[in-house]
Design a protein around this motif. Structure first.
Motif, PDB file in Angstrom:
ATOM      1  N   ARG A 109       0.788  -1.228   0.000  1.00  0.00           N
ATOM      2  CA  ARG A 109       0.000   0.000   0.000  1.00  0.00           C
ATOM      3  C   ARG A 109       0.825   1.286   0.000  1.00  0.00           C
ATOM      4  O   ARG A 109       0.273   2.353  -0.284  1.00  0.00           O
ATOM      5  CB  ARG A 109      -0.964   0.006   1.194  1.00  0.00           C
ATOM      6  CG  ARG A 109      -1.940  -1.186   1.174  1.00  0.00           C
ATOM      7  CD  ARG A 109      -3.163  -0.921   1.989  1.00  0.00           C
ATOM      8  NE  ARG A 109      -3.874   0.242   1.499  1.00  0.00           N
ATOM      9  CZ  ARG A 109      -4.716   0.954   2.226  1.00  0.00           C
ATOM     10  NH1 ARG A 109      -4.939   0.643   3.488  1.00  0.00           N
ATOM     11  NH2 ARG A 109      -5.329   1.988   1.711  1.00  0.00           N
ATOM     12  N   HIS A 110       2.139   1.192   0.336  1.00  0.00           N
ATOM     13  CA  HIS A 110       2.909   2.434   0.477  1.00  0.00           C
ATOM     14  C   HIS A 110       4.305   2.401  -0.137  1.00  0.00           C
ATOM     15  O   HIS A 110       4.812   3.448  -0.559  1.00  0.00           O
ATOM     16  CB  HIS A 110       3.050   2.791   1.971  1.00  0.00           C
ATOM     17  CG  HIS A 110       1.754   2.937   2.696  1.00  0.00           C
ATOM     18  ND1 HIS A 110       0.863   3.957   2.442  1.00  0.00           N
ATOM     19  CD2 HIS A 110       1.188   2.166   3.661  1.00  0.00           C
ATOM     20  CE1 HIS A 110      -0.195   3.826   3.221  1.00  0.00           C
ATOM     21  NE2 HIS A 110      -0.024   2.745   3.965  1.00  0.00           N
ATOM     22  N   ASN A 111       4.964   1.252  -0.180  1.00  0.00           N
ATOM     23  CA  ASN A 111       6.398   1.197  -0.455  1.00  0.00           C
ATOM     24  C   ASN A 111       6.795   1.805  -1.790  1.00  0.00           C
ATOM     25  O   ASN A 111       7.836   2.437  -1.908  1.00  0.00           O
ATOM     26  CB  ASN A 111       6.888  -0.249  -0.383  1.00  0.00           C
ATOM     27  CG  ASN A 111       8.395  -0.354  -0.491  1.00  0.00           C
ATOM     28  OD1 ASN A 111       9.128   0.081   0.392  1.00  0.00           O
ATOM     29  ND2 ASN A 111       8.874  -0.931  -1.586  1.00  0.00           N
ATOM     30  N   PHE A 112       5.985   1.610  -2.804  1.00  0.00           N
ATOM     31  CA  PHE A 112       6.338   2.074  -4.146  1.00  0.00           C
ATOM     32  C   PHE A 112       5.639   3.394  -4.494  1.00  0.00           C
ATOM     33  O   PHE A 112       5.434   3.697  -5.665  1.00  0.00           O
ATOM     34  CB  PHE A 112       5.993   0.990  -5.168  1.00  0.00           C
ATOM     35  CG  PHE A 112       6.735  -0.303  -4.944  1.00  0.00           C
ATOM     36  CD1 PHE A 112       8.043  -0.459  -5.379  1.00  0.00           C
ATOM     37  CD2 PHE A 112       6.133  -1.346  -4.262  1.00  0.00           C
ATOM     38  CE1 PHE A 112       8.737  -1.643  -5.160  1.00  0.00           C
ATOM     39  CE2 PHE A 112       6.813  -2.541  -4.037  1.00  0.00           C
ATOM     40  CZ  PHE A 112       8.120  -2.682  -4.481  1.00  0.00           C
ATOM     41  N   GLN A 113       5.274   4.163  -3.445  1.00  0.00           N
ATOM     42  CA  GLN A 113       4.584   5.443  -3.611  1.00  0.00           C
ATOM     43  C   GLN A 113       3.273   5.288  -4.383  1.00  0.00           C
ATOM     44  O   GLN A 113       2.856   6.179  -5.136  1.00  0.00           O
ATOM     45  CB  GLN A 113       5.483   6.479  -4.317  1.00  0.00           C
ATOM     46  CG  GLN A 113       6.636   6.970  -3.450  1.00  0.00           C
ATOM     47  CD  GLN A 113       7.738   5.942  -3.308  1.00  0.00           C
ATOM     48  OE1 GLN A 113       8.258   5.425  -4.290  1.00  0.00           O
ATOM     49  NE2 GLN A 113       8.100   5.621  -2.077  1.00  0.00           N
ATOM     50  N   ILE A 114       2.633   4.144  -4.179  1.00  0.00           N
ATOM     51  CA  ILE A 114       1.356   3.869  -4.825  1.00  0.00           C
ATOM     52  C   ILE A 114       0.613   2.845  -3.965  1.00  0.00           C
ATOM     53  O   ILE A 114       1.237   1.941  -3.406  1.00  0.00           O
ATOM     54  CB  ILE A 114       1.556   3.322  -6.263  1.00  0.00           C
ATOM     55  CG1 ILE A 114       0.226   3.034  -6.934  1.00  0.00           C
ATOM     56  CG2 ILE A 114       2.425   2.085  -6.270  1.00  0.00           C
ATOM     57  CD1 ILE A 114       0.352   2.569  -8.368  1.00  0.00           C
ATOM     58  N   ASP A 115      -0.688   3.041  -3.820  1.00  0.00           N
ATOM     59  CA  ASP A 115      -1.510   2.041  -3.150  1.00  0.00           C
ATOM     60  C   ASP A 115      -1.882   0.994  -4.197  1.00  0.00           C
ATOM     61  O   ASP A 115      -2.761   1.201  -5.031  1.00  0.00           O
ATOM     62  CB  ASP A 115      -2.771   2.695  -2.558  1.00  0.00           C
ATOM     63  CG  ASP A 115      -3.599   1.727  -1.725  1.00  0.00           C
ATOM     64  OD1 ASP A 115      -3.462   0.501  -1.915  1.00  0.00           O
ATOM     65  OD2 ASP A 115      -4.393   2.186  -0.891  1.00  0.00           O
ATOM     66  N   GLN A 116      -1.183  -0.138  -4.155  1.00  0.00           N
ATOM     67  CA  GLN A 116      -1.372  -1.146  -5.203  1.00  0.00           C
ATOM     68  C   GLN A 116      -2.739  -1.825  -5.130  1.00  0.00           C
ATOM     69  O   GLN A 116      -3.253  -2.285  -6.153  1.00  0.00           O
ATOM     70  CB  GLN A 116      -0.261  -2.196  -5.128  1.00  0.00           C
ATOM     71  CG  GLN A 116       1.126  -1.624  -5.412  1.00  0.00           C
ATOM     72  CD  GLN A 116       2.175  -2.708  -5.387  1.00  0.00           C
ATOM     73  OE1 GLN A 116       2.395  -3.414  -6.377  1.00  0.00           O
ATOM     74  NE2 GLN A 116       2.841  -2.853  -4.253  1.00  0.00           N
ATOM     75  N   LEU A 117      -3.340  -1.874  -3.945  1.00  0.00           N
ATOM     76  CA  LEU A 117      -4.694  -2.421  -3.850  1.00  0.00           C
ATOM     77  C   LEU A 117      -5.676  -1.519  -4.599  1.00  0.00           C
ATOM     78  O   LEU A 117      -6.536  -1.990  -5.353  1.00  0.00           O
ATOM     79  CB  LEU A 117      -5.128  -2.554  -2.386  1.00  0.00           C
ATOM     80  CG  LEU A 117      -4.446  -3.620  -1.536  1.00  0.00           C
ATOM     81  CD1 LEU A 117      -5.107  -3.680  -0.164  1.00  0.00           C
ATOM     82  CD2 LEU A 117      -4.489  -4.989  -2.205  1.00  0.00           C
ATOM     83  N   GLU A 118      -5.532  -0.225  -4.392  1.00  0.00           N
ATOM     84  CA  GLU A 118      -6.397   0.742  -5.071  1.00  0.00           C
ATOM     85  C   GLU A 118      -6.190   0.686  -6.585  1.00  0.00           C
ATOM     86  O   GLU A 118      -7.158   0.688  -7.362  1.00  0.00           O
ATOM     87  CB  GLU A 118      -6.101   2.149  -4.548  1.00  0.00           C
ATOM     88  CG  GLU A 118      -6.853   3.267  -5.256  1.00  0.00           C
ATOM     89  CD  GLU A 118      -8.319   3.353  -4.861  1.00  0.00           C
ATOM     90  OE1 GLU A 118      -9.074   4.088  -5.535  1.00  0.00           O
ATOM     91  OE2 GLU A 118      -8.709   2.695  -3.882  1.00  0.00           O
ATOM     92  N   ARG A 119      -4.933   0.625  -7.028  1.00  0.00           N
ATOM     93  CA  ARG A 119      -4.656   0.588  -8.467  1.00  0.00           C
ATOM     94  C   ARG A 119      -5.177  -0.710  -9.089  1.00  0.00           C
ATOM     95  O   ARG A 119      -5.720  -0.697 -10.204  1.00  0.00           O
ATOM     96  CB  ARG A 119      -3.159   0.741  -8.716  1.00  0.00           C
ATOM     97  CG  ARG A 119      -2.773   0.743 -10.204  1.00  0.00           C
ATOM     98  CD  ARG A 119      -3.370   1.937 -10.963  1.00  0.00           C
ATOM     99  NE  ARG A 119      -2.870   3.188 -10.495  1.00  0.00           N
ATOM    100  CZ  ARG A 119      -1.744   3.775 -10.928  1.00  0.00           C
ATOM    101  NH1 ARG A 119      -1.022   3.207 -11.874  1.00  0.00           N
ATOM    102  NH2 ARG A 119      -1.369   4.946 -10.437  1.00  0.00           N
ATOM    103  N   ALA A 120      -5.015  -1.825  -8.387  1.00  0.00           N
ATOM    104  CA  ALA A 120      -5.532  -3.096  -8.896  1.00  0.00           C
ATOM    105  C   ALA A 120      -7.048  -3.029  -9.057  1.00  0.00           C
ATOM    106  O   ALA A 120      -7.603  -3.475 -10.078  1.00  0.00           O
ATOM    107  CB  ALA A 120      -5.149  -4.235  -7.957  1.00  0.00           C
ATOM    108  N   TYR A 121      -7.703  -2.474  -8.065  1.00  0.00           N
ATOM    109  CA  TYR A 121      -9.160  -2.324  -8.107  1.00  0.00           C
ATOM    110  C   TYR A 121      -9.597  -1.460  -9.298  1.00  0.00           C
ATOM    111  O   TYR A 121     -10.486  -1.849 -10.069  1.00  0.00           O
ATOM    112  CB  TYR A 121      -9.648  -1.722  -6.792  1.00  0.00           C
ATOM    113  CG  TYR A 121     -11.011  -1.086  -6.862  1.00  0.00           C
ATOM    114  CD1 TYR A 121     -12.159  -1.861  -7.031  1.00  0.00           C
ATOM    115  CD2 TYR A 121     -11.152   0.304  -6.751  1.00  0.00           C
ATOM    116  CE1 TYR A 121     -13.416  -1.269  -7.089  1.00  0.00           C
ATOM    117  CE2 TYR A 121     -12.392   0.897  -6.809  1.00  0.00           C
ATOM    118  CZ  TYR A 121     -13.525   0.108  -6.981  1.00  0.00           C
ATOM    119  OH  TYR A 121     -14.765   0.699  -7.046  1.00  0.00           O
TER     120      TYR A 121
END
Length: 331
Positions: A109-121
């Motif tokens: 959710r934070h490490n790559f400066q992106i919320d990957q759960l949100e982007r996947a959704y």
């Protein structure tokens, strides 16, 4: 060699994989943590990911820790003090630190400066057929061994990435792991990522597909050979559902994590305070039951016997109650 274990639920695949691994006891592999028996290239496939609990693992899993860790991951935390409360032995494996280097939730959710759960959704909501949804956990900049081949941190993530696809209106999930302890890791990994699968399926309002789990090294340390076993498979189904809309999901996750922080950072919490914390104002029985078991662990740890009994009676998930009593040795 390549190994494949397919089953209806987590119990079935864990039992099959453990039986196969135990049959390889005469072949050991050295590692920095001691000799182990190992299956290279192991594929696990679960037809119904909602039945994610390995009730037949000996020793029993810690239901209190498993649920606390799930919330810790969903919230995106790396706060060691919080999760250590529900598993005081964790620093032995992940190191002593204020923040865990490889915390899955923070990575997601934070490490790559992106919320990957949100982007996947958002990706799958707007492009259902996408083959480009990858949730990354491994970060080569901070996880790769040093030039002498030594680990750069005690808490290097074993999970590498998740691959998500929607097919036939079902969310399919593939989990890739570089290293997987069949006793201490796999049962909890199945809980973590099948839960994420169900959560995101709820956001997308699609059905839950199958779960596929690839372990490049599925192993058991020789020191644990006498500890591990397989009990009779009891057919107690998990009837709770994490299938909620995104806003309602995060209301529950954020509220539970806030209460977990209150517990972890307050050594003198009273029985009355703890009972109040256990009562989650939610329309979701699944998240209410999660809160009950998380606080039940605390009540038990503090020796609040009457409160423990009171909270346990409130939990409506028969499977959770069984797992708790199994962990406590109350079968």
């Amino acid at each position: 060699m390549f190994y494949s274990f397919t089953g209806k639920d987590a119990n079935e695949v864990w039992s099959k994989a453990t039986s196969e691994l135990m049959s390889e006891q005469n072949i050991t592999t050295p590692s920095r943590s001691g000799n182990n028996i190992e299956l290279l290239h192991a594929l696990i496939h679960i037809e119904d990911p909602t039945q994610r609990w390995t009730t037949n693992r000996v020793p029993p899993i810690s239901i209190g820790f498993a649920l606390a860790e799930l919330i810790w991951i969903l919230f995106g935390s790396k706060d060691a003090k919080v999760i250590n409360y529900w598993n005081p032995s964790l620093p032995r494996f992940s190191g002593i630190s204020d923040q865990y280097h490889g915390a899955y939730g923070y990575r997601i959710r934070h490490n790559f400066q992106i919320d990957q759960l949100e982007r996947a959704y958002l990706t799958l909501k707007n492009n259902t057929d996408s083959r480009q949804v990858v949730i990354s956990i491994w970060d080569p900049k901070i996880d790769s061994p040093d030039n002498q081949g030594q680990p750069v941190n005690q808490d290097i993530p074993c999970n590498i990435c998740s691959l998500l696809k929607v097919r036939n209106n079902k969310l399919e999930w593939t989990q890739i792991m570089r290293s997987n302890d069949i006793l201490l890791g796999l049962p909890y990994n199945l809980i973590q990522f099948t839960s994420l699968q169900e959560v995101i399926a709820g956001w997308l309002d699609v059905d839950i597909g199958s779960y596929t789990h690839y372990s490049d090294s599925l192993h058991l340390y020789c020191r644990d050979l006498e500890k591990v076993g397989i009990s009779n498979d009891l057919k107690i189904l998990n009837k709770d559902s994490l299938f909620l809309g995104k806003e309602e999901c995060f209301y529950n996750v954020n509220e539970i994590y806030k209460r977990m922080m209150k517990i972890a950072y307050n050594d003198n919490i009273s029985e009355d305070e703890l009972y109040e914390i256990s009562e989650l104002d939610s329309n979701s029985s699944a998240y209410r039951n999660i809160m009950y078991i998380i606080t039940l662990y605390v009540a038990d740890r503090k020796g609040f016997k009457l409160l423990s009994e009171r909270i346990l009676k409130k939990c409506t998930n028969e499977l959770f109650v069984f797992l708790w009593r199994n962990w406590k040795g109350e079968k």
